[in-house]
Structure formats: structure tokens, C-alpha cells
Design a protein around this motif. Structure first.
Motif, PDB file in Angstrom:
ATOM      1  N   ARG A 257       1.145  -1.302   0.043  1.00  0.00           N
ATOM      2  CA  ARG A 257       0.097  -0.097   0.025  1.00  0.00           C
ATOM      3  C   ARG A 257       0.777   1.156  -0.002  1.00  0.00           C
ATOM      4  O   ARG A 257       0.422   2.223  -0.213  1.00  0.00           O
ATOM      5  CB  ARG A 257      -0.856   0.142   1.359  1.00  0.00           C
ATOM      6  CG  ARG A 257      -2.153  -0.972   1.298  1.00  0.00           C
ATOM      7  CD  ARG A 257      -2.942  -0.895   2.530  1.00  0.00           C
ATOM      8  NE  ARG A 257      -3.205   0.258   2.761  1.00  0.00           N
ATOM      9  CZ  ARG A 257      -4.141   0.514   4.035  1.00  0.00           C
ATOM     10  NH1 ARG A 257      -4.221  -0.302   4.769  1.00  0.00           N
ATOM     11  NH2 ARG A 257      -4.549   1.883   4.214  1.00  0.00           N
ATOM     12  N   GLY A 258       1.894   0.969   0.437  1.00  0.00           N
ATOM     13  CA  GLY A 258       2.967   2.526   0.488  1.00  0.00           C
ATOM     14  C   GLY A 258       2.531   3.343   1.609  1.00  0.00           C
ATOM     15  O   GLY A 258       2.937   4.567   1.691  1.00  0.00           O
ATOM     16  N   ASP A 259       2.095   2.973   2.598  1.00  0.00           N
ATOM     17  CA  ASP A 259       1.771   3.679   4.033  1.00  0.00           C
ATOM     18  C   ASP A 259       3.095   3.815   4.767  1.00  0.00           C
ATOM     19  O   ASP A 259       3.040   3.093   5.644  1.00  0.00           O
ATOM     20  CB  ASP A 259       0.506   3.259   4.600  1.00  0.00           C
ATOM     21  CG  ASP A 259      -0.655   3.283   3.782  1.00  0.00           C
ATOM     22  OD1 ASP A 259      -0.851   3.934   2.991  1.00  0.00           O
ATOM     23  OD2 ASP A 259      -1.850   2.495   4.270  1.00  0.00           O
ATOM     24  N   LEU A 260       3.709   4.823   4.398  1.00  0.00           N
ATOM     25  CA  LEU A 260       5.195   4.487   4.980  1.00  0.00           C
ATOM     26  C   LEU A 260       5.224   5.991   5.703  1.00  0.00           C
ATOM     27  O   LEU A 260       4.626   7.157   5.450  1.00  0.00           O
ATOM     28  CB  LEU A 260       6.316   4.637   3.963  1.00  0.00           C
ATOM     29  CG  LEU A 260       6.392   3.225   3.261  1.00  0.00           C
ATOM     30  CD1 LEU A 260       7.318   3.436   1.999  1.00  0.00           C
ATOM     31  CD2 LEU A 260       6.491   2.064   4.108  1.00  0.00           C
ATOM     32  N   SER A 291      13.233   2.692   2.282  1.00  0.00           N
ATOM     33  CA  SER A 291      11.872   3.474   2.418  1.00  0.00           C
ATOM     34  C   SER A 291      11.010   3.291   3.748  1.00  0.00           C
ATOM     35  O   SER A 291      10.251   4.079   4.222  1.00  0.00           O
ATOM     36  CB  SER A 291      10.889   2.976   1.146  1.00  0.00           C
ATOM     37  OG  SER A 291      10.664   1.525   1.373  1.00  0.00           O
ATOM     38  N   VAL A 292      11.345   2.128   4.197  1.00  0.00           N
ATOM     39  CA  VAL A 292      10.843   1.879   5.569  1.00  0.00           C
ATOM     40  C   VAL A 292      11.341   2.261   6.568  1.00  0.00           C
ATOM     41  O   VAL A 292      11.432   2.956   7.903  1.00  0.00           O
ATOM     42  CB  VAL A 292      10.405   0.360   5.856  1.00  0.00           C
ATOM     43  CG1 VAL A 292       9.897   0.217   7.257  1.00  0.00           C
ATOM     44  CG2 VAL A 292       9.750   0.060   4.763  1.00  0.00           C
ATOM     45  N   LEU A 293      12.871   1.962   6.636  1.00  0.00           N
ATOM     46  CA  LEU A 293      13.943   2.364   7.529  1.00  0.00           C
ATOM     47  C   LEU A 293      14.819   3.630   7.333  1.00  0.00           C
ATOM     48  O   LEU A 293      15.559   3.637   6.898  1.00  0.00           O
ATOM     49  CB  LEU A 293      14.977   1.000   8.001  1.00  0.00           C
ATOM     50  CG  LEU A 293      14.450  -0.261   7.961  1.00  0.00           C
ATOM     51  CD1 LEU A 293      15.559  -1.243   8.115  1.00  0.00           C
ATOM     52  CD2 LEU A 293      13.745  -0.227   9.244  1.00  0.00           C
ATOM     53  N   ASN A 321      21.576  -8.221   1.416  1.00  0.00           N
ATOM     54  CA  ASN A 321      22.481  -7.303   1.302  1.00  0.00           C
ATOM     55  C   ASN A 321      22.069  -5.736   1.414  1.00  0.00           C
ATOM     56  O   ASN A 321      22.710  -5.080   2.102  1.00  0.00           O
ATOM     57  CB  ASN A 321      23.512  -7.586   0.018  1.00  0.00           C
ATOM     58  CG  ASN A 321      24.406  -8.710   0.087  1.00  0.00           C
ATOM     59  OD1 ASN A 321      24.840  -9.102   0.858  1.00  0.00           O
ATOM     60  ND2 ASN A 321      24.439  -9.323  -1.091  1.00  0.00           N
ATOM     61  N   ARG A 322      21.133  -5.441   0.873  1.00  0.00           N
ATOM     62  CA  ARG A 322      20.699  -3.983   0.805  1.00  0.00           C
ATOM     63  C   ARG A 322      20.154  -3.777   2.037  1.00  0.00           C
ATOM     64  O   ARG A 322      20.393  -2.657   2.756  1.00  0.00           O
ATOM     65  CB  ARG A 322      19.411  -3.956   0.068  1.00  0.00           C
ATOM     66  CG  ARG A 322      19.689  -4.316  -1.604  1.00  0.00           C
ATOM     67  CD  ARG A 322      18.346  -4.090  -2.260  1.00  0.00           C
ATOM     68  NE  ARG A 322      18.741  -4.316  -3.956  1.00  0.00           N
ATOM     69  CZ  ARG A 322      17.700  -3.960  -4.839  1.00  0.00           C
ATOM     70  NH1 ARG A 322      16.151  -3.958  -4.441  1.00  0.00           N
ATOM     71  NH2 ARG A 322      17.934  -3.940  -6.167  1.00  0.00           N
ATOM     72  N   LEU A 323      19.338  -4.816   2.961  1.00  0.00           N
ATOM     73  CA  LEU A 323      19.070  -4.572   4.182  1.00  0.00           C
ATOM     74  C   LEU A 323      20.390  -4.315   5.331  1.00  0.00           C
ATOM     75  O   LEU A 323      20.241  -3.357   6.137  1.00  0.00           O
ATOM     76  CB  LEU A 323      18.396  -5.527   4.825  1.00  0.00           C
ATOM     77  CG  LEU A 323      17.539  -5.429   6.038  1.00  0.00           C
ATOM     78  CD1 LEU A 323      16.822  -4.343   6.336  1.00  0.00           C
ATOM     79  CD2 LEU A 323      16.729  -6.769   6.668  1.00  0.00           C
TER      80      LEU A 323
END
Length: 395
Positions: A257-260, A291-293, A321-323
Motif C-alpha cells: 500500500r505504501g503507507d510509510l 523507504s521503511v527504515l 545485502n541491501r538491508l
């Protein structure tokens, strides 16, 4: 038996805590010493009541057993855990009646409103009945409302996985905010409290009613989308003097949903609550962790658990790796615990040696690091344990 009689009471109490109630009753009939230990108050401060699907013919026997237990040991109860489930519509109403009988019995105990400190209600697995059988929902919410209104010393309330629809959720939260325990409760768990189709405006109104009146809350657990609905800045303004720990659960639905929550909101929240720490449990592997962190998030603990999406062109190793790169760049000074788990993955998907080494070297405050078997090799784990003072292991 003579050797057992020489054991001190403290050791017998420790052993008795691992026994079921039926076994405890049998043990209490062995000798006088064991019967004295059986009636020790510390043995009955924590109790889990399980209500599964049963029929009306069993209700009278169950109520008789509950009445006997509450009369004998109810005055010692401090921590109550209730688990209820029903496989069909027929038994759901009877399960709700059993929970009602227990809650009313706890309320009617002498000093019952002052002895209880923690209350947990879990596993409301009523399947279709929790959503469509209105009678069961009405009985449960009515008994819970009556119970909360009478409590005066509760410190922790856990209503995880309730999935309550807006009319009932509003009533229940209003009773919590108007009860006498609103000034004593310090921990509140509302993860998956609302049903999945609850509009955001109802989540905002109902939760803010509680947060404005329960002004001693220091630890809150909720869904990430709940926090997005009410706004992290508003939450911190309502609990600016007490809020210290915020536990968030991030699900796949939040990712799609993209609710960030934006960086500016977290920056304002950190100014309002300087002691705020955030623990986030992500139930999916995020495509774009940044986008979240976001950078201003006061993150001290992260747990990631999920499957490899067969539709995604990005493999699990790349996501890991990205995380790790995002965590090492933004939370090197705050992150204390991290856990990564892959579910149902047969293919070995470890992170790159360079990314993991850089992550461990940058995160100097990290004390616990957990990888599932499909994400970490035993040889590299052994080398990391020898080089860095980190509790690194596989579950």
C-alpha cells in the motif's frame, strides 16, 4: 520418596511450576510437605486459561471447575493469560460464555480489582464466527468491558490478534481509557487489534482516545499502519513524558500500500520524546529497506522474517545485502539487536562477505545477531565470533 522429602521448598516450587494442574493435585496428595508447597501463593500468581471448542453440555462442569479454582487460588492471581479458540459457529458462543464466566469471577473476587497486574487475551481463532457471529462478539466484548472497568492496578494489557470490528473495538478501548487502571497501565499491546478492513479514520480516533487518557504508557506495541494512521508526532506529543519503547509490526500489506512514515515525522518525534526507542518486526523481506527504515528512525532492534517471493526478480541474498547496508549506514550507533530469518527457502542465500563484515565493523553497539540456517554459513559465523564481541548464532 525419602530423598524427595529432603529437597528444600524453593527447589520443590521450581519443579512444581513445570507441572500441569492435574499433576499438581496428584502431587499434593503425596505428603504434608508437598501439600504445603502446593498451597504456596507464589505458585499460583501466573495462570493460563485455555478455552477451546466445546458444547453446551460441558459448560456446567467447566464452570464448576472454574468456581473451585477461583475460590481456592483466585486471591493469589497476579498475571492472567486467556487463550480461546473455536473451530465453528456452534461452539463459538459457548467459548465466549466460558470467557465471560471467568472474567466476571475474577472481578467478583475480594480485592480482585487490585491484585491483577497483567492481562493477556490471545488466540481468538474463531474463524468465521469472530467476523460474522454477532452473538459471540457481543458476549466477549461485554465481558471484557466489564472486566476492564473494574480493574484498578493493571500494569500490562495484551490484546494481540483480536481482529475486532470498529463498533466493538470502539467500545472496548473506551472502557480501557475510562477505567481506574488508566493511570497504572504502562504496557499496551494492540498488534492486529482491529479487523483487516477497518478504515484508518477509526483507527486514529479509537487509539488516540486511549493514548490521551492512559498517560503513564511507556511501552506500546502496534501495527505499522496504525502508527501511520494516527501519526507518530501526535503519539509522542500525547505521551511525551513517559513513552520509551515503541514496538512496530510491519506486514506485506503495508509494503504494497505504501503507507510509510516520513523522515520529518520521525525527526519531530525524536525531539518530543528524547528517550524513544523503536523495535520493528518486519514480516516480509522489503524490496527497498530505505523507504521503511528512514534515517531519523530511533531503531535499536530489528527482526525480519519472510519468504522469497516467486514473483520478485530480486533474490533473497540481494535483499539481505541491501538491508545490511541500510542498517550499517543509518543505525550504526543505535542498533543493538538484529534477527534475520528466511522461511521455506531451500536454496542457500547468504549475504556477501564484504557487506556482512562492514555491517559488523560499523555497528559497534550490536550485541545480538541471529541468522537462520539458509542465510549463514557455519564457517563464517565461527570467524565472526572470534573477531567481534557479538552474540552471533542461528536459531
Amino acid at each position: 520418596m525419602e530423598k524427595w522429602n529432603h529437597l528444600p521448598d524453593e527447589l520443590l516450587l521450581h519443579i512444581f511450576r513445570f507441572l500441569k494442574e492435574v499433576d499438581l493435585i496428584s502431587a499434593s496428595c503425596s505428603c504434608r510437605k508437598w501439600r504445603r508447597v502446593f498451597h504456596d501463593a507464589s505458585l499460583w500468581r501466573v495462570r493460563c486459561f485455555e478455552f477451546s471448542g466445546y458444547y453446551r453440555s460441558q459448560a456446567q462442569r467447566m464452570q464448576h471447575r472454574l468456581s473451585g479454582y477461583l475460590t481456592a487460588m483466585g486471591k493469589h492471581l497476579q498475571h492472567v493469560h486467556i487463550a480461546c479458540s473455536s473451530p465453528n459457529l456452534i461452539t463459538a458462543y459457548n467459548v465466549a460464555q466460558g470467557v465471560k464466566f471467568l472474567l466476571f469471577g475474577l472481578t467478583d473476587l475480594p480485592n480482585g480489582s487490585w491484585t491483577l497486574q497483567t492481562f493477556t487475551l490471545r488466540h481468538l481463532n474463531f474463524d468465521e464466527s469472530w467476523d460474522s457471529f454477532r452473538g459471540s462478539k457481543y458476549v466477549l466484548v461485554t465481558s471484557l468491558s466489564h472486566f476492564f472497568q473494574a480493574q484498578a492496578a493493571l500494569r500490562a494489557i495484551d490484546l494481540k490478534n483480536a481482529f475486532i470490528t470498529p463498533p466493538f473495538s470502539n467500545r472496548l478501548l473506551r472502557c480501557v481509557s475510562n477505567s481506574r487502571c488508566r493511570v497504572t497501565v504502562t504496557s499496551l499491546n494492540l498488534v492486529n487489534f482491529f479487523s483487516c478492513d477497518t478504515p484508518s479514520r477509526y483507527v486514529d480516533i479509537h487509539l488516540m482516545t486511549v493514548f490521551r487518557k492512559c498517560w503513564n504508557l511507556s511501552e506500546i506495541s502496534m501495527n505499522y499502519m496504525y502508527l501511520h494512521a494516527i501519526g507518530v508526532k501526535r503519539l509522542c506529543e500525547a505521551l511525551s513524558d513517559t513513552l520509551q519503547l515503541l514496538r512496530l509490526n510491519f506486514y506485506v500489506l503495508d509494503q504494497t500500500r505504501g503507507d510509510l512514515i516520513r523522515t520529518a515525522d520521525w525527526s519531530s518525534a525524536r525531539v518530543t520524546c528524547s528517550r524513544l526507542k523503536v523495535s520493528i518486526h518486519i514480516h516480509c523481506w522489503p524490496r527497498e529497506p530505505s523507504s521503511v527504515l528512514v534515517a531519523s528512525l530511533p531503531l535499536y532492534e530489528i527482526m525480519v522474517k519472510g519468504r522469497q517471493c516467486w514473483r520478485s526478480p530480486i533474490n533473497l541474498s540481494t535483499k539481505l545485502n541491501r538491508l545490511l547496508d541500510c542498517l550499517s549506514r543509518s543505525y550504526a550507533q543505535t542498533l543493538e539487536s538484529a534477527s534475520f530469518s528466511a522461511i521455506g527457502v531451500s536454496k542457500f542465500s547468504p549475504p556477501s562477505h564484504e557487506t556482512l563484515t562492514l555491517f559488523l565493523l560499523r555497528c559497534t553497539h550490536l550485541r545480538k545477531l541471529v541468522f537462520s540456517d539458509s542465510l549463514m554459513t557455519p564457517s563464517f559465523m565461527a570467524n565472526a565470533k572470534g573477531q567481534l564481541a557479538v552474540d552471533m548464532r542461528t536459531p
